[in-house]
Design an enzyme around this catalytic site. Structure first.
Site, mmCIF file in Angstrom:
data_model
loop_
_atom_site.group_PDB
_atom_site.id
_atom_site.type_symbol
_atom_site.label_atom_id
_atom_site.label_comp_id
_atom_site.label_asym_id
_atom_site.label_seq_id
_atom_site.Cartn_x
_atom_site.Cartn_y
_atom_site.Cartn_z
ATOM 1 N N ARG A 56 2.463 -3.802 -8.365
ATOM 2 C CA ARG A 56 3.766 -4.481 -8.360
ATOM 3 C C ARG A 56 3.628 -5.920 -7.897
ATOM 4 O O ARG A 56 2.849 -6.216 -6.988
ATOM 5 C CB ARG A 56 4.751 -3.769 -7.425
ATOM 6 N N ARG B 18 10.654 15.100 1.193
ATOM 7 C CA ARG B 18 10.709 13.651 1.123
ATOM 8 C C ARG B 18 11.690 13.271 0.012
ATOM 9 O O ARG B 18 11.534 13.728 -1.124
ATOM 10 C CB ARG B 18 9.328 13.092 0.797
ATOM 11 N N ASN C 30 6.608 16.959 -1.058
ATOM 12 C CA ASN C 30 6.798 15.619 -1.622
ATOM 13 C C ASN C 30 6.691 15.778 -3.138
ATOM 14 O O ASN C 30 5.593 15.879 -3.684
ATOM 15 C CB ASN C 30 5.714 14.691 -1.069
ATOM 16 N N GLU D 99 2.972 10.624 7.214
ATOM 17 C CA GLU D 99 4.351 10.830 6.767
ATOM 18 C C GLU D 99 4.739 12.301 6.794
ATOM 19 O O GLU D 99 5.887 12.643 7.092
ATOM 20 C CB GLU D 99 4.535 10.229 5.359
ATOM 21 N N HIS E 137 9.375 3.446 2.336
ATOM 22 C CA HIS E 137 8.286 3.780 3.278
ATOM 23 C C HIS E 137 8.826 3.958 4.708
ATOM 24 O O HIS E 137 8.080 3.836 5.673
ATOM 25 C CB HIS E 137 7.210 2.673 3.347
#
Ligand code: ADP
Length: 421
Positions: A262, A112, A28, A405, A201
């Site tokens: 955010r 990823r 990643n 993940e 995601h």
């Protein structure tokens, strides 16, 4: 029989058989960090994990944990100039544990990749065409895709003979119907600039929705799940029979839930107002909404632990931030309930979802009419396994389902290339 197992007819029985190729390295790559895990898909075990952070700075840090070999985490500090140096440092650490990148047991590297646009609906073996397409998507993922590309190119240079597989954060959401994926703006403009809701995601939503079905003892095709991925970034998704039908993030990860930094959903006219009246530039507003909003903008903290601590001390600002966070979350649960029509489970995952019992309790409070409730004692239990937190016999299961993940990327990578090895 896989070609890595010599057949009995050609191999003398006393000769050791080469180990089957079942290992997948998951990378990643961020702009200044690389996280990695080495997994064995033969038995689903994790052999090593680590990260290199602050790449390009003088104080880079490598942290490596040899999970299979035992032994503690090793740390190295000192300058790591670029991703090439970072992956070489990672390779050295793996080699020191007998898990080097030259090992014949390594079957592929899974990467990823944040944005796969409309085109990449599945994990994909990387070639020049795929690299070019990921590059073409940089305008819609300027922060992530360049770093992901650097990671892939660097890994390709290290092991050019090994399949490199891109696993896209957006892929799980490509099943969204047009009614959910399109914004209600002029179609020609939207198409010209590839403006639509892609969602992110996705690897986590895919993993968690399947793990939730498993927890219920049912096939993914049979169950409808609302997945709430609440980390520093946060997103919700509506999954019908294993396929995503709506998700809260959009063209970029900015849309949807209130996140650590955010804003999530907001009247887009706020942007024009800030430009015209506030004299801010597009870049200023981008930074404001992505980095200085959400929980941190509302109360100065984006860590839910700290926010809960402040609430316990009577801090009004932290309480308001929490309430705004929960209000938005509840709206999405209600919206996705309506989108799905029938809901079998609501699954909480990621840092906040897995650990913050007060968030889970508050998010479903008052939703008994929808069959949703949380049992106080079950909700208070901590642990790394998927678990139900709804009361016995509840119409809708409420669950905590830790996400993984890396395991999902390794699973998808192995499913694509491992079987042929
Ligand atoms: P990301 O991958 O998006 O960076 P994570 O899924 O690791 O994020 O989630 C990080 C967030 O999880 C932290 O910012 C914090 O708010 C929250 N978190 C982690 N542990 C706890 C805990 N024990 N209680 C409450 N919140 C927690």
């Amino acid at each position: 029989m896989s070609p890595s197992h010599p057949s009995p007819a050609t191999a003398p029985s006393d000769e050791p058989r080469p180990a089957p190729s079942t290992r997948v390295l998951v990378l990643n790559s961020g702009s200044s960090s690389v996280k990695y895990q080495l997994l064995d898909m033969g038995d689903g075990s994790r052999l090593a994990a680590g990260l290199v952070e602050r790449i390009g700075e003088r104080t880079s840090l490598l942290r490596h944990t040899p999970l299979a070999a035992g032994g503690g985490t090793r740390e190295r500090t000192g300058p790591v100039a670029d991703h090439d140096a970072a992956l070489k440092a990672m390779a050295e650490e793996l080699a020191a544990d007998g898990l080097g990148l030259d090992s014949p047991e390594l079957v592929a590297i899974g990467h990823r990749v944040v944005h796969g646009g409309k085109r990449f609906t599945e994990p994909t073996v990387v070639d020049d065409r795929v690299l070019a397409e990921i590059e073409r998507l940089i305008p819609v993922a300027p922060l992530h895709n360049p770093a992901n590309l650097t990671g892939i190119r660097t890994a390709m240079a290290l092991r050019p003979d090994l399949p490199q597989v891109a696993v896209f954060d957006t892929a799980f959401h490509t099943t969204m119907p047009e009614a959910a994926a399109r914004y209600a703006i002029d179609v020609k403009t939207a198409d010209e600039h590839r403006i639509r809701r892609y969602g992110f995601h996705g690897t986590s939503h895919a993993y968690v929705s399947r793990a939730t079905a498993r927890l219920l003892g049912r096939a993914p095709e049979e169950v409808n799940v609302i997945v709430l991925h609440l980390g520093n970034g946060a997103s919700a998704s509506a999954v019908r029979g294993g396929r995503c039908v709506d998700t809260s993030m959009g063209l970029t990860p900015l849309e949807g839930l209130v996140m650590g930094t955010r804003s999530g959903d907001m009247d887009p006219a706020v942007i024009f107002h800030l430009m015209r009246v506030g004299g801010m530039s597009a870049d200023d507003i981008d930074t404001l909404l992505n980095k200085k909003s959400g929980l941190v903008g509302l109360c100065g903290d984006n860590d839910m632990r700290e926010i809960r601590r402040r609430i316990d001390e009577g801090d009004e600002q932290a309480k308001l931030a929490f309430d705004i966070y929960i209000h938005r979350l509840k709206k999405y649960i209600g919206a996705y309930y309506a989108v799905l029509g029938r809901v079998d489970a609501v699954a909480f995952t990621a840092g906040v979802g897995e650990n913050a019992a007060p968030v889970r309790e508050a998010a479903v409070a008052g939703l008994e009419g929808l069959g949703l409730a949380v049992d106080g004692e079950r909700n208070a239990v901590r642990g790394g396994e998927p678990r139900l937190i709804s009361p016995e016999g509840a119409r809708v299961a409420v669950a905590v389902v830790p996400t993984d993940e890396e395991m999902e990327i390794a699973r998808q990578t192995y499913a694509l290339v491992g079987k042929n090895n």
